[in-house]
Every structure is written in C-alpha cells, then in structure tokens.
Design a protein around this motif. Structure first.
Motif, PDB file in Angstrom:
ATOM      1  N   ASP A 225      90.156  22.242 -20.340  1.00  0.00           N
ATOM      2  CA  ASP A 225      88.288  21.929 -20.281  1.00  0.00           C
ATOM      3  C   ASP A 225      88.097  21.453 -19.069  1.00  0.00           C
TER       4      ASP A 225
ATOM      5  N   VAL B 290      87.077  18.470 -13.664  1.00  0.00           N
ATOM      6  CA  VAL B 290      86.259  18.396 -12.459  1.00  0.00           C
ATOM      7  C   VAL B 290      86.231  16.603 -12.847  1.00  0.00           C
ATOM      8  N   LYS B 291      86.238  16.049 -13.866  1.00  0.00           N
ATOM      9  CA  LYS B 291      86.132  14.296 -14.220  1.00  0.00           C
ATOM     10  C   LYS B 291      87.231  14.036 -13.710  1.00  0.00           C
ATOM     11  N   GLY B 292      88.472  14.337 -14.048  1.00  0.00           N
ATOM     12  CA  GLY B 292      89.222  13.621 -14.235  1.00  0.00           C
ATOM     13  C   GLY B 292      89.843  14.013 -12.579  1.00  0.00           C
ATOM     14  N   ARG B 293      91.086  14.780 -12.825  1.00  0.00           N
ATOM     15  CA  ARG B 293      91.583  15.146 -11.737  1.00  0.00           C
ATOM     16  C   ARG B 293      91.615  16.709 -10.984  1.00  0.00           C
TER      17      ARG B 293
ATOM     18  N   LYS C  67      85.207  20.484 -18.198  1.00  0.00           N
ATOM     19  CA  LYS C  67      83.784  19.424 -18.312  1.00  0.00           C
ATOM     20  C   LYS C  67      85.574  18.331 -17.404  1.00  0.00           C
ATOM     21  N   ASP C  68      86.531  18.245 -18.610  1.00  0.00           N
ATOM     22  CA  ASP C  68      87.405  17.105 -18.012  1.00  0.00           C
ATOM     23  C   ASP C  68      87.974  16.887 -16.882  1.00  0.00           C
TER      24      ASP C  68
ATOM     25  N   ILE D 283      87.669  21.392  -7.048  1.00  0.00           N
ATOM     26  CA  ILE D 283      86.535  21.175  -6.554  1.00  0.00           C
ATOM     27  C   ILE D 283      86.589  21.581  -4.888  1.00  0.00           C
TER      28      ILE D 283
END
Length: 129
Positions: free
Chosen positions: A82, A87-90, A84-85, A95
């Motif tokens: 996923d 990029v938010k997480g690891r 979104k998950d 990035i």
C-alpha cells in the motif's frame, strides 16, 4: 549507461539468485552525467527494494528512449504494498528516488497493490539541443 545498467542487473541476479529481464531501446550514446547517475541510482534502489520486499523471483527492467525522454521501468509480480502506508512508514527509498529525479526535472510514478506486484517508472526529459 547501458553497460552499467546491464552489469548491475546481472550482478544482482547472480547475488540473489533471481531472474532479471533487461531490455533497452533508443538510448542515446551520449547522456548528461547527472541524468545517467540519477537513473542508475533509481534503478539500484528500485531493484534492491524489489528483491528484498516483493517475494518475487523474477523482475523486468526496461530503459527506453523516446521523444527526447528516457523511461526507466522496474516491474515485479510480487506481494505489492500500500503506497500510502509505505510513504508514511519505511518508504525512505521511495522518497529519495522521487527527490533524486526532481533534481534532474524527472518524475517518479509508482503503481502497487497488495498481492498484485509493483511497477516503478522514472521519466526524465532530455534537452533537444
């Protein structure tokens, strides 16, 4: 550039015991060094992430030159994720690929769905002059 990409694919394939199909088409002999290095680093990150996290044993890599652009695609049919998950997480690697491409006026696109694999595409314009 082509020799470096093909060599990296072979080396990674041998080291991890995976299959990597590499194809290229229409790549100019002379490329700006910053674009070559950028795309090579994006390839490294994308393939290393794929071998580490996808669960797939087979990957497709293409480097295509068309209409004053270069397109790099790294695809697997692994477990996906996923976005979104990630990029938010690891998702530091995702990035950094995006930021690296922005430095040379390029774009990153990521398509991934759980259980349906991942496709990472990098696109960089070449000056027409």
């Amino acid at each position: 550039m082509l020799a470096a990409v093909a060599g990296f694919c072979r080396e990674l394939s041998d080291r991890h015991g995976v299959g990597i199909d590499f194809q290229s088409e229409g790549i100019p002999k002379e490329l700006p060094k910053e674009i070559s290095l950028c795309l090579f680093r994006v390839l490294q990150e994308a393939l290393q992430n794929a071998t580490k996290h996808s669960g797939s044993r087979h990957f497709e890599v293409s480097l295509i030159g068309a209409l004053n652009e270069l397109h790099l695609t790294v695809r697997d049919l692994g477990i996906g994720f996923d976005l979104k998950d990630a990029v938010k997480g690891r998702g530091i690697g995702l990035i950094s690929m995006k930021e690296r491409l922005e430095l040379v006026g390029g774009q990153l696109s990521i398509e991934s769905q759980p259980q349906h694999g991942t496709t990472i595409q990098a696109r960089v314009a070449l000056s027409s002059g």
